[in-house]
Design an enzyme around this catalytic site. Structure first.
Site, short mmCIF file in Angstrom:
data_model
loop_
_atom_site.label_atom_id
_atom_site.label_comp_id
_atom_site.label_asym_id
_atom_site.label_seq_id
_atom_site.Cartn_x
_atom_site.Cartn_y
_atom_site.Cartn_z
CG ASP A 105 -2.06 -1.22 1.34
OD1 ASP A 105 -2.43 -1.41 0.27
OD2 ASP A 105 -2.42 -1.60 2.26
CG ASP A 118 -6.54 -1.29 -1.69
OD1 ASP A 118 -6.73 -2.51 -1.74
OD2 ASP A 118 -5.86 -0.88 -0.96
#
Length: 173
Positions: A129, A148
């Site tokens: 991330d 995401d």
């Protein structure tokens, strides 16, 4: 086996989503110092402090949830279950010819984002991330990646499409 234009479109969206996500993660892993304890060590401002890049290796799911599960449960909940669900959704959109184009794009985006994150879990043992948004406390995200974003965008489109269909059926009755 001849693929229809519709099937080609579905696979192009899925493959494009996976490619964009994986390329971005390769660049982040190669260029930004990362950590696995959900605390960033290097922050790169893209737009002041409102939009920042960093590198977090997330061993869990959304916002690190599930990272403290025992290994067997983590495999079941973060690998096996998502693979089964993504497979069923792909089968559904390939077979159901009544799905509108926006919903088709949305489902394919969700599948592509899901596959990209599952791939990370299998190959790296974690998901990279790297994006964070903080609009002065008015709006603040967790740390996320392109997969995401793809899943979230797909889900938003599906919700909007669902309301549009309900509105259409209500007005025709």
């Amino acid at each position: 086996m001849k693929l229809s234009k519709r099937s080609v479109y579905i696979f192009l969206v899925i493959i494009s989503t996976i490619a964009a996500d994986q390329i971005s993660k390769i660049l982040v892993r190669a260029n930004i110092v990362g950590r696995t304890d959900m605390t960033p060590s290097e922050r790169i401002p893209l737009i002041g402090d409102a939009f920042v890049m960093m590198n977090i290796e997330n061993t869990g799911a959304f916002l690190g949830m599930g990272s403290d599960l025992n290994p067997t449960l983590r495999i079941i909940l973060l690998l096996i279950l998502p693979i089964l669900v993504l497979g069923f959704v792909l089968r559904h959109i390939l077979k159901d010819k009544t799905i509108d184009n926006w919903s088709l794009f949305a489902f394919a985006s969700v599948i592509g984002g899901g596959i990209a994150n599952v791939y990370d879990r299998i190959v790296y043992g974690s998901v990279t991330d790297f994006l964070f948004i903080d609009l002065g406390g008015v709006f603040k995200t967790g740390i996320f990646n392109l997969a995401d974003m793809s899943v979230t965008t797909g889900m938003i489109i599906l919700v909007i499409a669902s309301f549009s269909k309900k509105k259409e059926t209500t007005s025709t009755n």
